[in-house]
Write a protein that holds these residues in place. Sequence first.
Motif, PDB file in Angstrom:
ATOM      1  N   GLU A   7       0.821  -1.207   0.000  1.00  0.00           N
ATOM      2  CA  GLU A   7       0.000   0.000   0.000  1.00  0.00           C
ATOM      3  C   GLU A   7       0.858   1.261   0.000  1.00  0.00           C
ATOM      4  OE1 GLU A   7      -3.289   2.479   2.484  1.00  0.00           O
ATOM      5  OE2 GLU A   7      -1.627   1.522   3.485  1.00  0.00           O
ATOM      6  N   HIS A   8       1.840   1.337   0.924  1.00  0.00           N
ATOM      7  CA  HIS A   8       2.677   2.530   0.963  1.00  0.00           C
ATOM      8  C   HIS A   8       4.024   2.262   1.621  1.00  0.00           C
ATOM      9  CE1 HIS A   8       1.151   2.970   5.138  1.00  0.00           C
ATOM     10  NE2 HIS A   8       2.245   3.684   5.342  1.00  0.00           N
ATOM     11  N   VAL A  44       3.143  14.268   3.367  1.00  0.00           N
ATOM     12  CA  VAL A  44       2.386  14.350   2.120  1.00  0.00           C
ATOM     13  C   VAL A  44       2.329  12.935   1.555  1.00  0.00           C
ATOM     14  CG1 VAL A  44       2.234  15.344  -0.189  1.00  0.00           C
ATOM     15  CG2 VAL A  44       3.211  16.700   1.673  1.00  0.00           C
ATOM     16  N   HIS A  45       1.117  12.455   1.273  1.00  0.00           N
ATOM     17  CA  HIS A  45       0.941  11.155   0.622  1.00  0.00           C
ATOM     18  C   HIS A  45       0.824  11.409  -0.875  1.00  0.00           C
ATOM     19  CE1 HIS A  45      -0.929   9.116   4.424  1.00  0.00           C
ATOM     20  NE2 HIS A  45       0.284   9.586   4.637  1.00  0.00           N
ATOM     21  N   VAL A  46       1.725  10.811  -1.654  1.00  0.00           N
ATOM     22  CA  VAL A  46       1.765  11.040  -3.096  1.00  0.00           C
ATOM     23  C   VAL A  46       1.854   9.696  -3.810  1.00  0.00           C
ATOM     24  CG1 VAL A  46       4.268  11.387  -3.087  1.00  0.00           C
ATOM     25  CG2 VAL A  46       2.927  12.305  -4.953  1.00  0.00           C
ATOM     26  N   GLY A  47       1.021   9.530  -4.854  1.00  0.00           N
ATOM     27  CA  GLY A  47       1.035   8.283  -5.615  1.00  0.00           C
ATOM     28  C   GLY A  47      -0.211   8.136  -6.451  1.00  0.00           C
ATOM     29  N   LEU A  53       3.643   6.915  -1.638  1.00  0.00           N
ATOM     30  CA  LEU A  53       4.748   7.182  -0.735  1.00  0.00           C
ATOM     31  C   LEU A  53       4.264   8.196   0.278  1.00  0.00           C
ATOM     32  CD1 LEU A  53       7.819   7.590  -3.117  1.00  0.00           C
ATOM     33  CD2 LEU A  53       7.231   5.626  -1.691  1.00  0.00           C
ATOM     34  N   ALA A  54       4.527   7.931   1.540  1.00  0.00           N
ATOM     35  CA  ALA A  54       4.271   8.899   2.595  1.00  0.00           C
ATOM     36  C   ALA A  54       5.573   9.669   2.775  1.00  0.00           C
ATOM     37  CB  ALA A  54       3.853   8.202   3.883  1.00  0.00           C
TER      38      ALA A  54
END
Length: 127
Positions: A7-8, A44-47, A53-54
């Motif tokens: 997931e991350h 920032v959660h980006v994907g 990626l956190a």
Amino acid sequence: MAVAALEHVNITVTDPERTARRLCELFDWKIRWKGRAKYDGFTVHVGSDDSYLAIYSKGTPSDPAAESYFTRGGLNHIGVTVDDLDTVEAKVEAMGYTPHSHADYEPGRRFYFHNEDGIEFEVVSYA
């Protein structure tokens, strides 16, 4: 049996907003969420819709180890698949990063680069 999926991954950087912007530009990702985080930090959660990626920071992170491959529990690199390796490599160079360790082998092609925090990214295309 249920199939597991990643997931991350959570990484610490100097500037989460800058890192997230650059990853969005490189990989056509989106910012999923941002806000206060553990230890009075900021994330920032980006994907994509499925994984991200956190990107975390708490004040000024300490300097990273000189070589992650010799650090138990160290992050060695983050692998990202893309459809057009040459286009992404041009974006990487335009951002001032230096692509290295190019490899062509069955079934794909790849290169690596380090960002300003020393995090290594592996960019792979199976197209």
